[in-house]
Design a protein around this motif. Structure first.
Motif, PDB file in Angstrom:
ATOM      1  N   UNK A  45       0.833  -1.213   0.000  1.00  0.00           N
ATOM      2  CA  UNK A  45       0.000   0.000   0.000  1.00  0.00           C
ATOM      3  C   UNK A  45       0.868   1.264   0.000  1.00  0.00           C
ATOM      4  N   UNK A  46       1.968   1.249   0.774  1.00  0.00           N
ATOM      5  CA  UNK A  46       2.872   2.403   0.801  1.00  0.00           C
ATOM      6  C   UNK A  46       3.505   2.650  -0.540  1.00  0.00           C
ATOM      7  N   UNK A  47       3.940   1.525  -1.170  1.00  0.00           N
ATOM      8  CA  UNK A  47       4.536   1.678  -2.500  1.00  0.00           C
ATOM      9  C   UNK A  47       3.506   2.216  -3.489  1.00  0.00           C
ATOM     10  N   UNK A  48       2.261   1.713  -3.326  1.00  0.00           N
ATOM     11  CA  UNK A  48       1.203   2.158  -4.231  1.00  0.00           C
ATOM     12  C   UNK A  48       0.973   3.681  -4.082  1.00  0.00           C
ATOM     13  N   UNK A  49       0.939   4.124  -2.828  1.00  0.00           N
ATOM     14  CA  UNK A  49       0.728   5.577  -2.603  1.00  0.00           C
ATOM     15  C   UNK A  49       1.880   6.392  -3.172  1.00  0.00           C
ATOM     16  N   UNK A  51       3.798   5.527  -5.680  1.00  0.00           N
ATOM     17  CA  UNK A  51       3.671   5.517  -7.138  1.00  0.00           C
ATOM     18  C   UNK A  51       2.572   6.473  -7.583  1.00  0.00           C
ATOM     19  N   UNK A  52       1.465   6.497  -6.797  1.00  0.00           N
ATOM     20  CA  UNK A  52       0.339   7.383  -7.146  1.00  0.00           C
ATOM     21  C   UNK A  52       0.758   8.848  -7.058  1.00  0.00           C
ATOM     22  N   UNK A  53       1.466   9.191  -5.979  1.00  0.00           N
ATOM     23  CA  UNK A  53       1.927  10.577  -5.827  1.00  0.00           C
ATOM     24  C   UNK A  53       2.877  10.957  -6.942  1.00  0.00           C
ATOM     25  N   UNK A  54       3.781  10.029  -7.295  1.00  0.00           N
ATOM     26  CA  UNK A  54       4.706  10.304  -8.379  1.00  0.00           C
ATOM     27  C   UNK A  54       3.975  10.499  -9.693  1.00  0.00           C
ATOM     28  N   UNK A  55       2.955   9.632  -9.865  1.00  0.00           N
ATOM     29  CA  UNK A  55       2.179   9.763 -11.102  1.00  0.00           C
ATOM     30  C   UNK A  55       1.441  11.110 -11.145  1.00  0.00           C
ATOM     31  N   UNK A  56       0.861  11.516  -9.979  1.00  0.00           N
ATOM     32  CA  UNK A  56       0.143  12.810  -9.934  1.00  0.00           C
ATOM     33  C   UNK A  56       1.085  13.969 -10.237  1.00  0.00           C
ATOM     34  N   UNK A  57       2.296  13.897  -9.676  1.00  0.00           N
ATOM     35  CA  UNK A  57       3.262  14.948  -9.953  1.00  0.00           C
ATOM     36  C   UNK A  57       3.619  14.988 -11.422  1.00  0.00           C
TER      37      UNK A  57
END
Length: 447
Positions: A45-49, A51-57
């Motif tokens: 879940x931490x890795x997913x978050x 990755x999600x933040x990186x994707x949003x950026x």
């Protein structure tokens, strides 16, 4: 009672117990795996978050890039549009050599736009600084010229309220063209000549009016002297009013300045005309700065002073005595001179004599006319007022001198106040007045 129990199956219980223990161990083992799974799940879940933040950026960065690309495209479109409009309106070929200093030989390129624009702006700044220096030098040169123009037009009275500032130059140039189109300068000489003629005429006319008034005063003095001449002043003498120019500095200054303005010169030269107008300007300045003195000097009644000359009747050219004031005489002589001056002044003011009726209101009221005079001087005062055809209202005590008044008045009124509490008045005849003159303590008002 005795309780009965079910038969206990020990073997079965042991099996169940063993099974239960095994199950407990199994559960214990499965719990540790569950924790491991939960831990792994948490890490996932931490890795997913992350990755999600990186994707949003990355998405946000991509949006900004797209926005910048859109803005650049818009700016490029505006620049292209303005460039096309400017190229359409501006003849680049006509100014090709000058525009190359800014545009350069290379065409505009989006990839190198900033560098090219910086170069263009540097060229523009350089040219602007050079133009500013030229403008400053031009302003320094044109400033005095504009001030000369303003001074010249202000003196001639056809300039507006401008200042010697370059901002006023367009309006001044427009005004200059207007003056040229109206041919003002070609008409200025004729206009100035006409104004000069009118001004000189007005000054001459004013002086002529003042001189005429002074002459009228002298003529009236002659009429006054004609009335005084038959009257015997003293034994063998008569008096007349003489005039001479006043020494008053306010009057002499004004008259001298007026004379400078009106001095006649045949066929005046340009220099003489300039001098005359300087004199007119000096007179105007004197009137502005010394108003009270100018008012006094402009009144012809102040131009002369008057004295009483006592002449011998057998030799009129001989002056027995000059009476410039009342000093040196007795009380009767002073009263006699005062009556002479008063009667002459009233006649002069009203322009009235017995021979020249002015229809003026000429009533003279005198209180105790004989108080400081003897019978002879009192009789003279009555004769001179009669000679000048003045109407007298005399208030005098009821004494022996009352008889002197009787031949010169037409009616008598007796005022009495015996109780000192109230007064009474009664009209009496001349005969009753003669009788009253022998009594006292009452006043008689004779008319």
């Amino acid at each position: 009672a005795i309780t009965s129990y079910r038969a206990i199956d020990v073997s079965t219980i042991e099996i169940e117990l063993t099974t239960t223990q095994d199950r407990i161990k199994e559960l214990e083992n499965s719990d540790s795996k569950m924790k491991e799974l939960l831990h792994n799940l948490s890490e996932a879940e931490g890795e997913k978050q992350g990755v999600t933040m990186l994707r949003d950026k990355e998405v946000e960065a991509a949006g900004k890039v797209e926005l910048q690309i859109g803005q650049r495209n818009k700016q490029r479109g505006e620049i292209t549009t303005r460039s096309n409009q400017f190229n359409d309106k501006f003849d680049w070929k006509l100014y090709e050599s000058a525009t190359l200093e800014f545009r350069g030989p290379e065409p505009l390129a989006l990839s190198d736009l900033k560098k090219q624009m910086d170069g263009y702006l540097s060229c523009v700044d350089l040219k602007s600084n050079q133009a500013s220096r030229k403008r400053d030098n031009a302003e320094k040169e044109i400033g005095p010229l504009m001030q000369n123009f303003l001074n010249g037009t202000a003196e001639k009275g056809y300039s507006a309220n401008w200042s010697a500032d370059v901002k006023s130059a367009p309006a001044m140039v427009e005004h200059l063209h207007k003056l040229k189109n109206e041919r003002f300068h070609s008409q200025e000489a004729a206009f100035k000549e006409e104004m000069d003629r009118l001004l000189e005429y007005d000054i001459d006319f004013a002086k002529a009016g003042l001189t005429s008034q002074q002459k009228a005063n002298i003529d009236r003095i002659k009429d006054v002297n004609a009335t005084l001449c038959p009257i015997e002043y003293n034994d063998g003498t008569f008096v007349e009013i003489n005039h001479r120019p006043t020494p008053d500095i306010a009057v002499t200054t004004f008259r001298q300045k007026l004379e400078d303005c009106t001095r006649q010169v045949i066929a005046m030269t340009a220099e003489q005309r300039v001098e005359r107008f300087k004199s007119i300007k000096a007179l105007i300045e004197y009137i502005k700065n010394h108003r009270n003195e100018a008012i006094k000097g402009a009144n012809p009644n102040n131009w002369d002073v008057y004295v009483v000359a006592e002449r011998r009747r057998d030799n009129p050219e001989t002056i027995a005595y000059w009476h410039s004031d009342s000093d040196g005489g007795s009380g009767g002589q002073k009263a006699k001179l005062a009556c002479t001056v008063v009667a002459a002044a009233l006649s002069f003011r009203m322009a009235h004599t017995r021979k020249k009726d002015s229809n003026a209101f000429r009533l003279v009221m005198i209180d105790e006319i004989f108080q400081k005079s003897d019978d002879e001087n009192s009789a003279y005062a009555l004769r001179i007022f009669e000679q000048f055809d003045l109407q007298l209202l005399l208030a005098t005590p009821r004494d022996g001198r009352l008889k002197l008044v009787i031949p010169y008045v037409g009616s008598f009124h007796l005022f009495q106040n015996p109780t000192k509490a109230s007064s009474s008045v009664v009209s009496i005849t001349a005969e009753q007045a003669k009788q009253a003159s022998a009594t006292s303590d009452h006043d008689v008002d004779s008319d």
